[in-house]
Design an enzyme around this catalytic site. Structure first.
Site, PDB file in Angstrom:
ATOM      1  N   ARG A  55       0.829  -1.211   0.000  1.00  0.00           N
ATOM      2  CA  ARG A  55       0.000   0.000   0.000  1.00  0.00           C
ATOM      3  C   ARG A  55       0.859   1.255   0.000  1.00  0.00           C
ATOM      4  O   ARG A  55       0.686   2.146  -0.825  1.00  0.00           O
ATOM      5  CB  ARG A  55      -0.898   0.019   1.237  1.00  0.00           C
ATOM      6  CG  ARG A  55      -1.845  -1.144   1.328  1.00  0.00           C
ATOM      7  CD  ARG A  55      -2.306  -1.355   2.772  1.00  0.00           C
ATOM      8  NE  ARG A  55      -2.965  -0.158   3.295  1.00  0.00           N
ATOM      9  CZ  ARG A  55      -4.286  -0.008   3.323  1.00  0.00           C
ATOM     10  NH1 ARG A  55      -5.068  -0.950   2.876  1.00  0.00           N
ATOM     11  NH2 ARG A  55      -4.799   1.094   3.800  1.00  0.00           N
ATOM     12  N   THR A  56       1.765   1.314   0.944  1.00  0.00           N
ATOM     13  CA  THR A  56       2.577   2.526   1.056  1.00  0.00           C
ATOM     14  C   THR A  56       3.513   2.670  -0.139  1.00  0.00           C
ATOM     15  O   THR A  56       3.682   3.757  -0.693  1.00  0.00           O
ATOM     16  CB  THR A  56       3.383   2.508   2.374  1.00  0.00           C
ATOM     17  OG1 THR A  56       2.461   2.355   3.447  1.00  0.00           O
ATOM     18  CG2 THR A  56       4.167   3.781   2.565  1.00  0.00           C
ATOM     19  N   LYS A  83      22.352 -11.510   7.676  1.00  0.00           N
ATOM     20  CA  LYS A  83      23.754 -11.091   7.628  1.00  0.00           C
ATOM     21  C   LYS A  83      24.149 -10.970   6.163  1.00  0.00           C
ATOM     22  O   LYS A  83      23.608 -11.609   5.299  1.00  0.00           O
ATOM     23  CB  LYS A  83      24.633 -12.125   8.334  1.00  0.00           C
ATOM     24  CG  LYS A  83      24.410 -12.124   9.837  1.00  0.00           C
ATOM     25  CD  LYS A  83      25.100 -10.933  10.500  1.00  0.00           C
ATOM     26  CE  LYS A  83      24.488 -10.664  11.862  1.00  0.00           C
ATOM     27  NZ  LYS A  83      24.592  -9.267  12.252  1.00  0.00           N
ATOM     28  N   ARG A 105      11.435   2.423   4.124  1.00  0.00           N
ATOM     29  CA  ARG A 105      10.609   1.736   5.107  1.00  0.00           C
ATOM     30  C   ARG A 105      11.483   0.666   5.737  1.00  0.00           C
ATOM     31  O   ARG A 105      12.113  -0.115   5.019  1.00  0.00           O
ATOM     32  CB  ARG A 105       9.438   1.079   4.377  1.00  0.00           C
ATOM     33  CG  ARG A 105       8.673   0.086   5.221  1.00  0.00           C
ATOM     34  CD  ARG A 105       7.697   0.799   6.153  1.00  0.00           C
ATOM     35  NE  ARG A 105       6.542  -0.001   6.409  1.00  0.00           N
ATOM     36  CZ  ARG A 105       5.281   0.402   6.202  1.00  0.00           C
ATOM     37  NH1 ARG A 105       5.026   1.595   5.719  1.00  0.00           N
ATOM     38  NH2 ARG A 105       4.290  -0.378   6.480  1.00  0.00           N
ATOM     39  N   HIS A 133       5.803   7.630  10.854  1.00  0.00           N
ATOM     40  CA  HIS A 133       5.275   7.430   9.515  1.00  0.00           C
ATOM     41  C   HIS A 133       4.670   8.770   9.114  1.00  0.00           C
ATOM     42  O   HIS A 133       3.461   8.930   9.050  1.00  0.00           O
ATOM     43  CB  HIS A 133       4.223   6.309   9.546  1.00  0.00           C
ATOM     44  CG  HIS A 133       3.873   5.766   8.199  1.00  0.00           C
ATOM     45  ND1 HIS A 133       4.411   6.256   7.027  1.00  0.00           N
ATOM     46  CD2 HIS A 133       3.032   4.773   7.833  1.00  0.00           C
ATOM     47  CE1 HIS A 133       3.913   5.578   5.997  1.00  0.00           C
ATOM     48  NE2 HIS A 133       3.077   4.672   6.468  1.00  0.00           N
TER      49      HIS A 133
END
Ligand SMILES: [Zn+2]
Lengths: 306, 433
Positions: A55-56, A83, A105, A133
Site C-alpha cells: 500500500r505505502t 547477515k 521503510r 510514519h
C-alpha cells in the site's frame, strides 16, 4: 526542508505548507486528461523497502510517477535479520545510482537518520519501526481538514495499540503542531511508559472519550500482541476498545472515523462501522497520493520553482 | 641493576617527592639524587597508583578484528592502567583452565598491563551448570573473579550455588544484573526518550530487581557479591542499604553512566548503544554521588570494542558497547568534581586501590609503599585532549566521546618500573616474546 523523517521536526509553517501543497497537487492533477505533472522530470526516486508494504510503496510510486520522476523499487533485506549486505552498503549503492530521494521503510527506528548521514539524497520516512510514519500523519491531517476545516481546538481521539504504533507517534506531534488536542485511549499495557511526556491526554475508557471527540482514529491491532500477553483475549479487546455501532452512535454526528488500514474487522472496528459513510478510509488512500506528491515536490525542489 | 628516578611528582599523600625504582620495585622516596639512574622529569605531574579495571572486554580469543589482548593492553596502558580484568565472554568462553591460561599468557607476552582473566560462572555462559571455577582458580591464571557478563545469572538457584562455590576458592561473583524477561527486545533505557523514539525500553527495574535478589542471597549465604556496571539511582540506593546492613556487596559504575544520558540516543547513532543503557540525568547525578561517598566502590570501564560493521549500521542491528580504557580517567575526574578541585586520593581509591582489592590483585593499587611493585601512572592534571576514535590504541573506534574535549592526560604509565607509556606515547613493551 531537506528530509521528511519525523513530524516532531516540522514547524507549523512547514506542516501547513505541506498540506497546502497537497491540495495544490490534487487540483493540478484533477483538471488534467493525463494526471501527470512535469515537476520532477529527470529526478530519481528510490523506494527502499525493507518491510513489505504494498500500500505505502504503491502510493509513493504513484506520487513520484505523477510528478514524472523516475522510480526505482529496491526491495532489501534487513541486515539485522539477514547477515550480508549492510544498510550502509545499500546506501552506497543508492548513492552510486544517483538517487535524488530515498523513500525508506524499515523495521528499525532511526534508519532514516542513518541513511541521511551516509547519503546526499533527500530521505522520506515511509515508516521506521515503532517510531514514525510522517506521510501517513500528513494524509490523516489532510483528511481531517477536508472533513472538519481547521484543526485548531479540535479533539482527535486515537484508539488502540499506541505502544507499537508509528502512526500514533507521528499523529500526536503533527496534530499537536496543527493546534488539535490529541487524546490517546487504549489498554495500559499498550501505552509507552512515560507517555505523560507526550503532548496528549491519556485515558483507558473509550466510552467516556466518545461524546466529545471531533474525530476518532482506530489503530490496527496486531493479533500477535495477544500472544505477547498485552491483552487477555480478542474478545476482551473488542469489548473494551473496539468501535462497534453502539459506540459509533455516541460520537458527534459529523465526527469522521479513521483507520490507517489494513483493518481487522470485528476486532478494532465492526464491519458495519467500517463500511459506513462516516469512515474516511477510502479518502485516506486518495489523499495519501496528494500528500506524497507534495512531500516529494517540496523536498526535491525546495518549493522554489512553482 | 636498572634504576629509574621519577623527579618531582606530586605523590599522593606526601606532596612533592622523588621516587626511586630499582628492579621493578619502589626502593626509596624523598629528595633523591641518584647518579646512575634514568631520570623521568615529573614536574607538575600527579603520581597515582596504576589504574585497575575490573571490567574489560579484550575480545581475544574469538573477535580479534575488534580487539586483541595486545591492542587492548596498549589501550589500557595509554589510559593509565597497569592491570585489567578480562571478561569471560570470548569465543570460546573463558570457562576452563585452558582458555583463562591462554588469555593470561597473551597478556604476559603483550607486556603492557597485567591481564587477569575472569572466569565464566556457567559453562558456555549458558546459565545452566557451573563452570569449573575451582580448576580455573587453581590454574596458572589464578582466577578469582567469575562472571557471565553480557548475560545475567538469572536462575536464582544457579546464583546461589555460584555464590557458595566461589567462596570456597576465595572467589567473587560479578553479576551483570538484568532480568532478561523484562528486557526482551530492548534497545535503550525505558523512559520518555524511548517512548518518543519508538524504541523498546530496558526498564531500570530489570536491574534493580536482580540486585535486590542477589543482595538477599548474599546476605542469606554470607557470601560476597559484586555488581557490574550499576546504572540507576535505585540500584545505588539498594546497595547503600545492603552495605548499611553489613552485606558483603561491592559495585562498579562505568564512566559513560557518569556523564551521558539517554538523550544521546536521539540521533540514533549506535555508538551510544550500550548495555545497561544510558539512563537519565537523575541517575547520573545519583551515581556520581554514590561514587563519591563509596556506595559504589569502583569505576570500571566495560571497555567493549566492536568492529565498524557492528556499529556503523542501524541502531537495532548494532552491538551494545563502548570503548572505555583510554577515556575512563578523564571521565572519572570529571564525575568526581572536575579537574579544578579534584581529590586525587579519591580518584586513586575508586580507580586503583579498591578495584585492586576487589579483584585480589595484590601487586596493584597500593600507595607507593617501599618494596612494592612499581605500578604507577603519571597524570598531567592540567592536560586537556580531544578524543578521536582513530587516534585511540584500540583496534575499534566506537568511542562515545568522539570530538569531545576531556580533562587530564596520562603522561606516563609504569608496569613493574618499566614505562609502558612515556610522554603520552606507547613504548616498546617488555613483554615475554
Ligand atoms: Zn555487562
Amino acid at each position: 526542508m531537506k528530509h521528511l523523517i519525523d513530524t516532531a521536526d516540522l514547524s507549523r509553517e512547514q506542516a501547513e505548507l505541506l498540506l497546502h501543497q497537497a491540495e495544490e497537487m490534487s487540483r493540478a492533477v484533477s483538471g488534467r486528461e493525463v494526471p501527470k505533472l512535469p515537476a520532477l522530470r529527470g529526478r530519481t526516486v528510490v523506494n527502499l523497502f525493507f518491510e513489505d508494504s504494498t500500500r505505502t510503496r504503491t502510493s509513493f510510486e504513484t506520487a513520484a510517477k505523477r510528478l514524472s520522476a523516475d522510480v526505482v523499487n529496491f526491495a532489501a533485506k534487513s541486515s539485522s535479520v539477514n547477515k550480508g549486505e549492510s544498510l550502509k552498503d545499500t546506501a552506497l549503492t543508492l548513492q552510486a545510482m544517483g538517487a535524488d530521494a530515498v523513500v525508506v521503510r524499515h523495521g528499525a527506528a532511526g534508519v532514516p537518520e542513518r541513511l541521511a548521514t551516509w547519503l546526499p539524497s533527500s530521505i522520506l520516512n515511509a515508516g521506521d519501526g515503532l517510531r514514525g510514519h510522517p506521510t501517513q500523519a500528513l494524509l490523516d491531517a489532510y483528511t481531517l481538514q477536508q472533513r472538519l476545516g481547521r484543526l485548531d481546538g479540535r479533539t482527535v481521539t486515537i484508539v488502540g495499540d499506541i505502544l507499537h504504533s508509528r502512526v500514533a507517534r507521528s499523529n500526536v506531534w503533527l496534530l499537536n503542531t496543527l493546534g488539535a488536542n490529541v487524546r490517546l485511549i487504549g489498554p495500559p499495557t499498550l501505552m509507552p511508559r512515560r507517555i505523560e511526556s507526550w503532548p496528549a491526554e491519556v485515558g483507558y475508557d473509550l466510552d467516556a472519550a466518545l461524546p466529545d471527540s471531533d474525530a476518532i482514529m482506530m489503530l490496527r491491532v496486531q493479533r500477535e500482541r495477544m500472544l505477547g500477553g498485552f491483552f487477555p483475549s480478542e474478545r476482551e479487546y473488542s469489548l473494551r476498545y473496539g468501535l462497534d455501532q453502539r459506540r459509533a452512535a455516541r460520537l458527534p454526528e459529523e465526527a469522521p472515523i479513521m483507520h490507517p488500514g489494513p483493518m481487522n474487522r470485528g476486532l478494532e472496528i465492526a464491519s458495519a462501522v467500517a463500511d459506513s459513510p462516516r469512515t474516511t478510509i477510502v479518502d485516506q488512500v486518495t489523499n495519501g497520493i496528494w500528500v506524497r506528491m507534495a512531500a516529494l515536490y517540496l523536498l526535491l525542489t525546495n518549493g522554489d520553482d512553482e | 641493576m636498572k634504576k629509574t628516578v621519577i623527579k618531582g611528582a606530586d605523590v599522593l599523600g606526601r606532596g612533592r617527592s622523588d621516587l626511586l625504582i630499582a628492579d621493578g620495585r619502589l626502593v626509596e622516596t624523598g629528595r633523591l639524587d641518584i647518579a646512575d639512574a634514568e631520570v623521568v622529569d615529573a614536574d607538575g605531574l600527579v603520581a597515582l597508583p596504576g589504574l585497575v579495571d575490573l571490567h574489560t572486554h579484550l575480545r581475544q580469543p574469538g573477535y580479534e578484528e575488534s580487539e586483541t589482548v595486545l591492542s587492548g593492553s596498549q589501550a589500557a596502558a595509554k589510559g593509565g592502567y597497569t592491570a585489567v580484568c578480562a571478561m569471560a565472554n570470548s569465543t570460546p568462553v573463558a570457562d576452563s583452565p585452558a582458555v583463562v591460561e591462554q588469555v593470561a599468557d597473551l597478556g604476559r607476552r603483550a607486556g603492557y598491563v597485567d591481564v587477569q582473566p575472569i572466569g565464566a560462572v556457567s559453562q558456555g555462559l549458558e546459565g545452566r551448570r557451573l563452570a569449573e571455577m575451582g580448576e580455573m582458580a587453581q590454574s596458572q591464571a589464578r582466577v578469582r573473579m567469575f562472571s557471565d557478563d553480557g548475560k545475567c545469572v538469572n536462575d536464582p538457584l544457579l546464583m546461589r550455588r555460584a555464590l557458595e562455590y566461589a567462596a570456597s576458592v576465595d572467589g567473587l561473583i560479578a553479576q551483570h544484573a538484568e532480568e532478561s524477561r523484562l528486557t526482551e527486545g530492548s534497545q535503550m533505557h525505558e523512559g520518555a526518550v524511548s517512548a518518543r523514539l519508538g524504541m523498546v525500553g530496558w526498564p531500570e527495574v530489570a536491574e534493580t530487581s536482580i540486585i535486590a535478589r542477589d543482595v538477599l542471597l548474599a546476605e542469606y549465604l554470607d557470601a560476597r557479591v559484586h555488581f557490574c556496571h550499576v546504572s540507576t539511582r535505585r540500584s545505588a540506593e539498594i546497595i547503600a542499604a545492603a552495605k548499611k546492613r553489613g552485606v558483603a556487596v561491592t559495585a562498579e559504575v562505568c564512566p559513560h553512566h557518569l556523564i551521558l544520558t539517554d538523550h544521546a540516543a536521539q540521533g540514533y547513532d549506535p555508538v551510544f548503544k550500550v548495555n545497561p543503557p544510558l539512563r537519565e540525568n537523575d541517575d547520573v547525578e545519583a551515581l556520581r554521588s554514590a561514587l563519591a561517598d563509596g556506595t559504589i566502590d569502583a569505576v570500571a570501564t566495560d571497555h567493549a570494542p566492536h568492529s565498524a560493521e557492528n556499529k556503523d549500521c542501524e541502531w537495532n542491528a548494532a552491538r551494545p558497547g563502548m570503548l572505555g580504557l583510554e577515556t575512563a580517567l578523564s571521565i572519572a575526574v570529571e564525575a568526581l568534581g572536575g579537574p579544578e578541585d579534584v581529590d586525587w586520593n579519591l580518584v586513586a581509591e575508586r580507580t586503583s586501590r579498591t578495584p585492586a582489592r576487589i579483584a585480589g590483585l595484590r601487586a596493584h593499587g597500593h600507595d607507593f609503599d617501599i618494596g612494592a611493585e612499581a605500578n604507577l601512572t603519571l597524570v598531567d592534571p592540567g592536560g586537556r585532549w580531544t578524543v578521536y576514535g582513530n587516534e585511540l590504541s584500540s583496534l575499534s573506534t566506537n568511542t562515545p566521546y568522539a570530538g569531545m574535549e576531556l580533562p587530564v592526560t596520562v603522561n606516563a604509565t609504569f608496569l613493574r618500573g618499566n614505562a609502558t607509556v612515556r610522554n603520552g606515547q606507547l613504548t616498546e613493551a617488555m613483554g615475554e616474546n
